[in-house]
Structure formats: C-alpha cells, structure tokens
Design an enzyme around this catalytic site. Structure first.
Site, PDB file in Angstrom:
ATOM      1  N   GLY A  42       0.774  -1.240   0.000  1.00  0.00           N
ATOM      2  CA  GLY A  42       0.000   0.000   0.000  1.00  0.00           C
ATOM      3  C   GLY A  42       0.804   1.287   0.000  1.00  0.00           C
ATOM      4  N   GLU A  92       3.768   4.381   5.813  1.00  0.00           N
ATOM      5  CA  GLU A  92       2.493   3.683   5.647  1.00  0.00           C
ATOM      6  C   GLU A  92       1.547   4.524   4.803  1.00  0.00           C
ATOM      7  OE1 GLU A  92       1.056   1.120   5.651  1.00  0.00           O
ATOM      8  OE2 GLU A  92       1.336  -0.161   7.391  1.00  0.00           O
ATOM      9  N   ASP A  93       0.664   3.852   4.083  1.00  0.00           N
ATOM     10  CA  ASP A  93      -0.385   4.579   3.370  1.00  0.00           C
ATOM     11  C   ASP A  93      -1.511   4.967   4.316  1.00  0.00           C
ATOM     12  OD1 ASP A  93      -0.777   1.828   3.570  1.00  0.00           O
ATOM     13  OD2 ASP A  93      -2.147   1.763   1.878  1.00  0.00           O
ATOM     14  N   ASP A  97      -5.078   2.309  10.349  1.00  0.00           N
ATOM     15  CA  ASP A  97      -6.508   2.042  10.566  1.00  0.00           C
ATOM     16  C   ASP A  97      -6.664   1.523  11.997  1.00  0.00           C
ATOM     17  OD1 ASP A  97      -9.123   0.919  10.415  1.00  0.00           O
ATOM     18  OD2 ASP A  97      -8.932   0.631   8.273  1.00  0.00           O
ATOM     19  N   ASP A 125      -5.776  -0.371  -1.729  1.00  0.00           N
ATOM     20  CA  ASP A 125      -6.552  -1.304  -2.549  1.00  0.00           C
ATOM     21  C   ASP A 125      -7.826  -1.750  -1.865  1.00  0.00           C
ATOM     22  OD1 ASP A 125      -5.214  -2.931  -0.518  1.00  0.00           O
ATOM     23  OD2 ASP A 125      -5.866  -4.653  -1.707  1.00  0.00           O
ATOM     24  N   ARG A 155      -5.227   0.476  -6.789  1.00  0.00           N
ATOM     25  CA  ARG A 155      -4.004   1.070  -6.232  1.00  0.00           C
ATOM     26  C   ARG A 155      -3.434   2.173  -7.120  1.00  0.00           C
ATOM     27  NH1 ARG A 155      -2.208  -2.260  -1.894  1.00  0.00           N
ATOM     28  NH2 ARG A 155      -2.498  -4.494  -2.201  1.00  0.00           N
TER      29      ARG A 155
END
Ligand code: PRP
Ligand code: MN
Ligand code: MG
Length: 184
Positions: A46, A104-105, A108, A164, A170
């Site tokens: 990611g 990191e993208d 969460d 994604d 992506r």
C-alpha cells in the site's frame, strides 16, 4: 462530468491536494533527517505510491538516505483487519543503529504500524518514526499516533494512491471512497 473511476462514489483527496501535502511532509522530514542517514522503509504494497512521491519531495535530499521495504499484510480481501500481522523484510538492510522512518499509506486499527515499529525497535534501531498519508483515528484498536501525518480521514472505505480493495484501485492518482456495492 465525473472524471473518476466508475467504482468511486466520491473523490476525497484530489491529486493536487495530495501533492501539496506530500511536498510539505517531504520538506519537514528532510529537515528532521538531514544529519541522520535515514533508512526509509515502505510497507508493501500500500505505501509504494506515497513513498515514491514522498522521498522525491525530501528537499534537500538527506545524505545517506536508503530505501527498504517490508511486506506486511493482515487484510487479505477483507475490509476489516484480522489483527494478525504477517511481516517479512524484503532486503538485507541492517537496522541496528539506524534511524528508521516507516512509511504507511494508512493507519486504521493501528495493528500493522505498531507491529512494524516494535519490530524495528527490537532490531536495535537508533530511532523509529512513522509517517502515514492517512489515518482513521476512530478505528484504532491499539494506540498509534503517526509522527508525521498527511490527512486524518473519516471511517469510509477509501482506495487509490496505493490503497486497494482486493488488490484493485491502487493506481488511481487520488484517494476516493469506494461505492458500497463494489465491496458488498
Ligand atoms: C493495509 C494498509 C496498512 C494496513 C493498515 O495493508 O496498507 O498497511 O492495512 O491497517 P491496520 O492499521 O488496521 O493494521 P494491507 O494489510 O491491506 O496490505 P496491502 O498494503 O498489501 O494492501
Ligand atoms: Mn499495507
Ligand atoms: Mg490492502
């Protein structure tokens, strides 16, 4: 006229907004790491798109900067994290004594980032920090605050710019909200 992917119900962050914020983060990080010879470690898959733009936005380029990758996966094709993080370093880069910047993208639940940060700390890094493009603070199950953050986002299923759903979307150049019927 909609200029975005037919599975996207709303563009949350257009590419220009991402670019502007990534450039700010790059300059800030470049200043902070100017004398640290950082190892910038991206989490596959990611973070790849964000990392590519972020490192090129580091001006002036930090001397000695290296790139490394770690494979971390917990979601598979699900929309909710399993909580169990599978971690595999891609290259042989030694972490001991190095200043690690994890890329990191999205943060969460926080499980992936926390597992990786702990791994690098245990491996003897001189320092370990996290930069994430996105964060969903209301979804945390473990305490995790990125040291550098692009944007906080609401709890909607976002894709694009590396993120994604079941390996799709992506390559979209923006962050968008996926239509619910596309993951129902
Ligand atoms: C996604 C995302 C983060 C992580 C965040 O990766 O890229 O790495 O989940 O979720 P968490 O904070 O709840 O741990 P994923 O496991 O889907 O793998 P991918 O990067 O290959 O898509
Ligand atoms: Mn990931
Ligand atoms: Mg994923």
């Amino acid at each position: 006229v909609a200029q975005h992917h037919p599975h996207i119900q709303e563009v949350l962050l257009p590419k220009q907004a991402i670019e502007a914020r990534v450039n700010e983060l790059g300059r800030q990080i470049a200043a902070d790491y100017a004398d640290k010879r950082p190892v910038v470690i991206g989490t596959l898959k990611g973070a790849v798109v964000f990392m590519a733009d972020l490192v090129r936005a580091m001006e002036p380029p930090p001397p000695g900067l290296e790139l490394e990758f770690v494979r971390a996966s917990s979601y598979g094709a699900a929309t909710v994290s399993s909580g169990k993080v599978d971690l595999r370093m891609v290259g042989p880069t030694a972490i001991k004594g190095r200043h690690v910047l994890l890329v990191e993208d999205i943060v969460d639940s926080g499980c992936t980032a926390v597992a990786l940060l702990e791994h690098f700390a245990t491996a003897g890094a001189a320092s370990v920090k996290l930069v994430s493009l996105l964060s969903k603070p209301e979804r945390r199950t473990v305490t995790c605050e990125p040291h550098y953050l692009g944007f906080p986002v609401e709890d909607k299923f976002v894709v694009g710019y590396g993120l994604d759903y079941a390996e799709q979307y992506r390559s979209l150049p923006y962050i968008g909200v996926l239509k619910p019927e596309c993951y129902a």
